[in-house]
Structure formats: C-alpha cells, structure tokens
Design a protein around this motif. Structure first.
Motif, PDB file in Angstrom:
ATOM      1  N   LEU A  84      -9.899  -0.970  -2.530  1.00  0.00           N
ATOM      2  CA  LEU A  84      -9.084  -0.438  -1.446  1.00  0.00           C
ATOM      3  C   LEU A  84      -9.113   1.083  -1.353  1.00  0.00           C
ATOM      4  N   GLY A  85      -9.693   1.748  -2.294  1.00  0.00           N
ATOM      5  CA  GLY A  85      -9.779   3.198  -2.253  1.00  0.00           C
ATOM      6  C   GLY A  85      -8.586   3.864  -2.904  1.00  0.00           C
ATOM      7  N   LYS A  86      -8.727   5.139  -3.125  1.00  0.00           N
ATOM      8  CA  LYS A  86      -7.693   5.900  -3.805  1.00  0.00           C
ATOM      9  C   LYS A  86      -6.473   6.081  -2.902  1.00  0.00           C
ATOM     10  N   ASP A  87      -5.299   5.940  -3.463  1.00  0.00           N
ATOM     11  CA  ASP A  87      -4.024   6.145  -2.760  1.00  0.00           C
ATOM     12  C   ASP A  87      -3.842   5.219  -1.562  1.00  0.00           C
ATOM     13  N   TRP A  88      -4.434   4.024  -1.609  1.00  0.00           N
ATOM     14  CA  TRP A  88      -4.314   3.088  -0.494  1.00  0.00           C
ATOM     15  C   TRP A  88      -2.867   2.695  -0.251  1.00  0.00           C
ATOM     16  N   GLU A  89      -2.136   2.436  -1.333  1.00  0.00           N
ATOM     17  CA  GLU A  89      -0.742   2.015  -1.189  1.00  0.00           C
ATOM     18  C   GLU A  89       0.089   3.079  -0.488  1.00  0.00           C
ATOM     19  N   GLU A  90      -0.088   4.327  -0.891  1.00  0.00           N
ATOM     20  CA  GLU A  90       0.683   5.411  -0.267  1.00  0.00           C
ATOM     21  C   GLU A  90       0.357   5.541   1.209  1.00  0.00           C
ATOM     22  N   ARG A  91      -0.927   5.462   1.553  1.00  0.00           N
ATOM     23  CA  ARG A  91      -1.319   5.560   2.963  1.00  0.00           C
ATOM     24  C   ARG A  91      -0.739   4.406   3.775  1.00  0.00           C
ATOM     25  N   LYS A  92      -0.761   3.223   3.217  1.00  0.00           N
ATOM     26  CA  LYS A  92      -0.242   2.048   3.919  1.00  0.00           C
ATOM     27  C   LYS A  92       1.264   2.152   4.098  1.00  0.00           C
ATOM     28  N   ILE A  93       1.980   2.630   3.092  1.00  0.00           N
ATOM     29  CA  ILE A  93       3.428   2.809   3.198  1.00  0.00           C
ATOM     30  C   ILE A  93       3.753   3.811   4.296  1.00  0.00           C
ATOM     31  N   LYS A  94       3.034   4.922   4.337  1.00  0.00           N
ATOM     32  CA  LYS A  94       3.272   5.922   5.382  1.00  0.00           C
ATOM     33  C   LYS A  94       2.983   5.346   6.760  1.00  0.00           C
ATOM     34  N   GLU A  95       1.915   4.578   6.871  1.00  0.00           N
ATOM     35  CA  GLU A  95       1.565   3.959   8.152  1.00  0.00           C
ATOM     36  C   GLU A  95       2.669   3.007   8.620  1.00  0.00           C
ATOM     37  N   LEU A  96       3.170   2.198   7.706  1.00  0.00           N
ATOM     38  CA  LEU A  96       4.230   1.256   8.066  1.00  0.00           C
ATOM     39  C   LEU A  96       5.537   1.969   8.400  1.00  0.00           C
TER      40      LEU A  96
END
Length: 103
Positions: A84-96
C-alpha cells in the motif's frame, strides 16, 4: 505546546504497541504452523504402507497452502509498506476526514 508533545508521545506509544501486537500474532501463527505440520508429518509417516514414498501431493497440501498464508501474513507484518505504500493509513484517514467535512 505541552499537550501537543503528550499527544505525539501517546501516539508513538500506541503505534509501538500495535507493531508489537502484529509481531506477536505472526510469531504465534508461525509456532502453530510448525507444531501442527510436524504432527501431520508424524501421522502421515505412521500411515505409510511399506515401500510407499512420503513424497505425495496429499502429504504437502496443508503445508503448501497454509505456508502461502503464513508468507502473506509475514509480508504484512515485516513489509507493511510494500503493497500500500508508505503512510497509506494516514493519507486514507485524511481523505476520509475531508469527505466527512464536506457532508
């Protein structure tokens, strides 16, 4: 400033706890895999007819498929950014969060 520092410290502690939990889960999975497959080998060897070879597909079915699952589990623990790549969780949280703000 002090509360921001405490928040970051707690966040790092929670992240470390999460990583330890993932490692513990993988090692438990590995231990169960080894123990159960050793038991299967012993049972299969005892069930062999005289002169029959152990190297048959049926004797490696569980080992192969479970081993593949264990490999995927290990990759998710030791190479979490590989898929999923680096910092995927953080990017997804910001998107949501941005999507929720717009609603």
């Amino acid at each position: 400033m002090e509360s921001n520092y405490n928040f970051e410290k707690r966040s790092r502690i929670e992240q470390a706890k999460s990583e330890v939990k993932k490692l513990k889960g993988f090692y438990s999975h590995l231990l169960v895999f080894v123990v159960i497959n050793l038991m299967i080998v012993v049972i299969n060897v005892q069930a062999l007819d005289s002169g029959e070879s152990y190297f048959q597909f049926k004797n490696f079915f569980t080992l192969g498929f479970w081993g593949f699952g264990l490999l995927i589990h290990g990759l998710s623990v030791f190479l979490p950014n590989w898929i999923l790549g680096k910092d995927w969780e953080e990017r997804k949280i910001k998107e949501l969060m941005n999507r929720y703000r717009k609603q």
